[in-house]
Motif scaffolding. Sequence first.
Motif, PDB file in Angstrom:
ATOM      1  N   ASN A   1       2.352   1.741  -3.460  1.00 50.45           N
ATOM      2  CA  ASN A   1       1.369   2.084  -4.225  1.00 50.45           C
ATOM      3  C   ASN A   1       1.103   3.700  -4.091  1.00 50.45           C
ATOM      4  O   ASN A   1       1.106   4.525  -5.205  1.00 50.45           O
ATOM      5  N   GLU A   2       1.156   4.058  -2.925  1.00 48.55           N
ATOM      6  CA  GLU A   2       1.073   5.544  -2.590  1.00 48.55           C
ATOM      7  C   GLU A   2       2.062   6.366  -3.294  1.00 48.55           C
ATOM      8  O   GLU A   2       1.813   7.422  -3.814  1.00 48.55           O
ATOM      9  N   TYR A   3       3.378   5.857  -3.205  1.00 52.97           N
ATOM     10  CA  TYR A   3       4.574   6.396  -3.678  1.00 52.97           C
ATOM     11  C   TYR A   3       4.408   6.474  -5.147  1.00 52.97           C
ATOM     12  O   TYR A   3       4.510   7.567  -6.006  1.00 52.97           O
TER      13      TYR A   3
ATOM     14  N   ASN B   1       1.619   6.446  -7.063  1.00 51.86           N
ATOM     15  CA  ASN B   1       0.491   7.405  -7.495  1.00 51.86           C
ATOM     16  C   ASN B   1       0.946   8.865  -7.115  1.00 51.86           C
ATOM     17  O   ASN B   1       0.377   9.729  -7.960  1.00 51.86           O
ATOM     18  N   LYS B   2       1.438   9.121  -6.106  1.00 54.38           N
ATOM     19  CA  LYS B   2       1.291  10.529  -5.799  1.00 54.38           C
ATOM     20  C   LYS B   2       2.894  11.184  -5.835  1.00 54.38           C
ATOM     21  O   LYS B   2       2.995  12.356  -5.902  1.00 54.38           O
TER      22      LYS B   2
ATOM     23  N   ILE C   1      -0.599   5.277   6.117  1.00 51.72           N
ATOM     24  CA  ILE C   1      -0.661   6.013   4.960  1.00 51.72           C
ATOM     25  C   ILE C   1      -0.831   7.715   5.371  1.00 51.72           C
ATOM     26  O   ILE C   1      -0.234   8.422   4.589  1.00 51.72           O
ATOM     27  N   GLU C   2      -1.355   8.149   6.340  1.00 55.78           N
ATOM     28  CA  GLU C   2      -1.581   9.571   6.622  1.00 55.78           C
ATOM     29  C   GLU C   2       0.029  10.097   6.675  1.00 55.78           C
ATOM     30  O   GLU C   2       0.215  11.191   6.158  1.00 55.78           O
TER      31      GLU C   2
ATOM     32  N   ASP D   1       1.599  10.551   3.558  1.00 56.87           N
ATOM     33  CA  ASP D   1       1.316  11.496   2.554  1.00 56.87           C
ATOM     34  C   ASP D   1       1.806  12.638   3.237  1.00 56.87           C
ATOM     35  O   ASP D   1       1.959  13.638   2.446  1.00 56.87           O
TER      36      ASP D   1
ATOM     37  N   GLU E   1       0.660  -1.295   0.144  1.00 52.87           N
ATOM     38  CA  GLU E   1      -0.193  -0.013   0.022  1.00 52.87           C
ATOM     39  C   GLU E   1       0.906   1.273   0.019  1.00 52.87           C
ATOM     40  O   GLU E   1       0.636   2.210  -0.570  1.00 52.87           O
ATOM     41  N   TYR E   2       1.943   1.156   0.810  1.00 55.54           N
ATOM     42  CA  TYR E   2       2.960   2.443   0.662  1.00 55.54           C
ATOM     43  C   TYR E   2       3.540   2.626  -0.796  1.00 55.54           C
ATOM     44  O   TYR E   2       3.887   3.582  -1.102  1.00 55.54           O
TER      45      TYR E   2
END
Length: 582
Positions: free
Chosen positions: A468-470, A472-473, A532-533, A536, A465-466
Amino acid sequence: MAFVSNDEINEIRAQADIVSIIGSYIPLTQRGKNYVCVCPFHDDHSPSMSVSSEKQIYKCFSCGATGNVFTFVSEYENVPFIEAVSIVANKIGRKLSLDTYKSNVNQVFKEEYEIMLLAQKFYQNNLRTSFAKEANKYLKDRNMTEDIIKEFGIGLSLDSNDSLIKLLNSKNYDNKKLENIGLINNVNGKFYDMFSRRITFPLWDKDGNIVGFSARVYRGEKDVSKYMNSKESKIFKKGETLYNYHNAVNHAKREKSIIVVEGFMDAIRISSIGIKNVVALQGTAMTDNQITMLKKLRVKVILCLDNDNAGLIATLNNGEELVKNNIETFVIRLSGEKDPDEYILANGAEAFQKNVQNPISFFEFKINNLKSNKDLNNVEDLATYVNDVLKNLSTTTDEILREVTLNKLSNDYNLSIDVLKKKLLSFAPVEVKSIKQPAKKERVKKEAYTIASEKILYFMMNGNEYINEYRNKLGFFSDSIHREIANEIVYYYETNKKITVADFITYITNKNNIKEKVMEIVNNAINDIVTIEAMDEYIDVVLKITTKNEIKRLKDLMKKELDMDKKMKLAEQIAELKKEDV
Ligand SMILES: [Zn+2]
């Protein structure tokens, strides 16, 4: 052949609880969620090491040691990583055949190492043939005994310049491969042995694989260079090797010191008199890689370079670098003969041993060296000298060293201690750390951008999940080492379909270019709460700073731009970026 797969290594890691494995070596105390213990990797007096049962990693707050269960065993028992895997497997009752795993990790260059070993055996055997009369006489004259020849794999390349290539071709090795590792030479499409008419000395990498040769003439030829070395290749990087390192590692740990000399002949000679904790630079300057290798030993380094001006300068330069890297550094300066080899031949083993037992600290060496070319009876020279000493003293945080040196200056030259102290302060307005505190690892001040980037990388090691966060953002780091680590994390996840910090550590243990950085990142983040917060927020910091830098870059461009249209375009771009940056 059955190999031990990465999956299996990860399985072993998952089954072996780091708390009980480390606990089998040193007593652990539970403190909250974590366990603490005295760090075995530095001179620790209060528990500085924390072991996380949740993350299955450990970290030392003081010396920076970080890793998983395998790196702990590898460092503690001083064995290669692969052997640590096998030890851990044993401890949890799993059988692991070391040989199959070894061939698995080294399989990329397996054939190259095989060929090198074959060449070395061939050269060594030549010493037992009738062609070797002169060579053996030369070795005997230089006091190279049968034992030394055996221990250091010394051999002879014959007069004919195709004897090695004939042997290797008969085993069907490809000439291109032989050329690439520097054993043969291509002259107008015809291949010849690289070495002939020379005594050969194998060179090893840190794991003890033969990766090259150094070869010297022995008939007193004047028209060729005395030494000839293997060229660099994918298995031989000169700056990444220290001669005799693989032999010296265990002895260094036992003696808590390692002697560093210039030439391999010095290392061989010193080793032959029973001092085995010795390595050679194969030159005068130390590379960053060599310093890292020495630092990893966590023992004091004793520089014993040649007795000439180049050796003196190299001692000053290398010593400075070692000290900068928080390595306790000592110096031996021999007198009379040109290098340790000749010193031992001329003065005997005992005289050299005495030197080894009484090295001086690098600081003392540096201070003594300030006296050279000065007449201390001359007032001006004395003033320069005292000032230089105080300048050097101002860079040390060792309070006792300061005190002792000030007293000595005061006594030796009849100077007021108060004046000296005042002068010292003028060089060093910094606060003096107390010697009683353990030497904390120098915390380099990092910029917000770097801190945020490294936190993001740490989060990425904690799960898809981390990652992916990287993706995507953020998707990109401007710093090349961060970028490389991010790529490795993504690659690791793609290949294994899952990722944990502890398993990723296993994966990077043989990736020397990023290993240290990854350990540092993990060490700094081990107690972070991973959400995740939080991630971010770090991504936000990186994006903001990236935009800010881009605006600055465009503004600079705009300033220099003369074409009005282009200037306008840049202004628009800047306005666009500023809109985003709110
Ligand atoms: Zn430590």
